[in-house]
Scaffold this motif. Structure first.
Motif, PDB file in Angstrom:
ATOM      1  N   GLU A  24      -0.683 -11.883   7.379  1.00 14.17           N
ATOM      2  CA  GLU A  24      -1.933 -12.047   7.116  1.00 14.17           C
ATOM      3  C   GLU A  24      -2.204 -13.087   6.199  1.00 14.17           C
ATOM      4  OE1 GLU A  24      -3.258  -8.227   6.855  1.00 14.17           O
ATOM      5  OE2 GLU A  24      -3.843  -8.012   8.709  1.00 14.17           O
ATOM      6  N   PHE A  25      -1.465 -13.120   4.872  1.00 13.97           N
ATOM      7  CA  PHE A  25      -1.788 -13.850   3.708  1.00 13.97           C
ATOM      8  C   PHE A  25      -1.537 -15.307   4.088  1.00 13.97           C
ATOM      9  CE2 PHE A  25       0.192 -16.040  -0.156  1.00 13.97           C
ATOM     10  CZ  PHE A  25      -1.061 -15.708  -0.851  1.00 13.97           C
ATOM     11  N   ARG A  26      -0.507 -15.579   5.155  1.00 15.06           N
ATOM     12  CA  ARG A  26       0.012 -16.850   5.379  1.00 15.06           C
ATOM     13  C   ARG A  26      -1.100 -17.551   6.251  1.00 15.06           C
ATOM     14  NH1 ARG A  26       4.860 -17.590   8.445  1.00 15.06           N
ATOM     15  NH2 ARG A  26       4.471 -19.726   8.282  1.00 15.06           N
ATOM     16  N   LEU A  27      -1.845 -16.722   7.201  1.00 13.96           N
ATOM     17  CA  LEU A  27      -2.707 -17.076   8.098  1.00 13.96           C
ATOM     18  C   LEU A  27      -4.020 -17.320   7.278  1.00 13.96           C
ATOM     19  CD1 LEU A  27      -2.449 -14.660  10.989  1.00 13.96           C
ATOM     20  CD2 LEU A  27      -1.976 -17.007  10.961  1.00 13.96           C
ATOM     21  N   GLU A  28      -4.276 -16.445   6.091  1.00 12.97           N
ATOM     22  CA  GLU A  28      -5.500 -16.804   5.532  1.00 12.97           C
ATOM     23  C   GLU A  28      -5.304 -18.021   4.794  1.00 12.97           C
ATOM     24  OE1 GLU A  28      -9.095 -16.415   3.875  1.00 12.97           O
ATOM     25  OE2 GLU A  28      -8.452 -15.197   5.327  1.00 12.97           O
ATOM     26  N   LEU A  29      -4.113 -18.446   4.047  1.00  5.95           N
ATOM     27  CA  LEU A  29      -3.697 -19.782   3.368  1.00  5.95           C
ATOM     28  C   LEU A  29      -4.149 -20.880   4.385  1.00  5.95           C
ATOM     29  CD1 LEU A  29      -0.741 -18.878   1.057  1.00  5.95           C
ATOM     30  CD2 LEU A  29      -3.069 -19.727   0.527  1.00  5.95           C
ATOM     31  N   LEU A  30      -3.611 -20.656   5.669  1.00  3.36           N
ATOM     32  CA  LEU A  30      -3.891 -21.948   6.301  1.00  3.36           C
ATOM     33  C   LEU A  30      -5.449 -22.183   6.828  1.00  3.36           C
ATOM     34  CD1 LEU A  30      -0.918 -21.148   9.053  1.00  3.36           C
ATOM     35  CD2 LEU A  30      -1.282 -23.022   7.485  1.00  3.36           C
ATOM     36  N   ARG A  31      -6.093 -21.044   6.821  1.00  5.27           N
ATOM     37  CA  ARG A  31      -7.442 -21.136   6.991  1.00  5.27           C
ATOM     38  C   ARG A  31      -8.092 -21.581   5.870  1.00  5.27           C
ATOM     39  NH1 ARG A  31      -7.945 -15.156   8.109  1.00  5.27           N
ATOM     40  NH2 ARG A  31      -6.663 -15.074  10.003  1.00  5.27           N
TER      41      ARG A  31
END
Length: 65
Positions: free
Chosen positions: A52-59
């Motif tokens: 989830e953290f990685r996806l948030e960084l990508l966003r």
């Protein structure tokens, strides 16, 4: 659910060990079977929070462009 092309592996765990395996499987968003398979065969097992953290960084990065 039995699969004809797969063989079960049995292991005995203490109640505490079993609880820990279940908790870790939940954190990785994998079934217990998938978690054990990944851990035993040396596949990377990342926590669901990490994903989830990685996806948030990508966003966030895409919003900056």
């Amino acid at each position: 659910m039995p699969c004809p092309d797969k063989k079960p592996v049995r292991s005995y765990l203490t109640a505490e060990e079993h609880d820990r395996v279940v908790q870790m499987a939940k954190r990785t968003n994998l079934s217990i079977s998938q978690f054990i398979r990944h851990a035993c065969l040396g596949f990377p097992v990342r926590s669901f929070e990490h994903q989830e953290f990685r996806l948030e960084l990508l966003r966030i990065r895409s919003d900056e462009d």
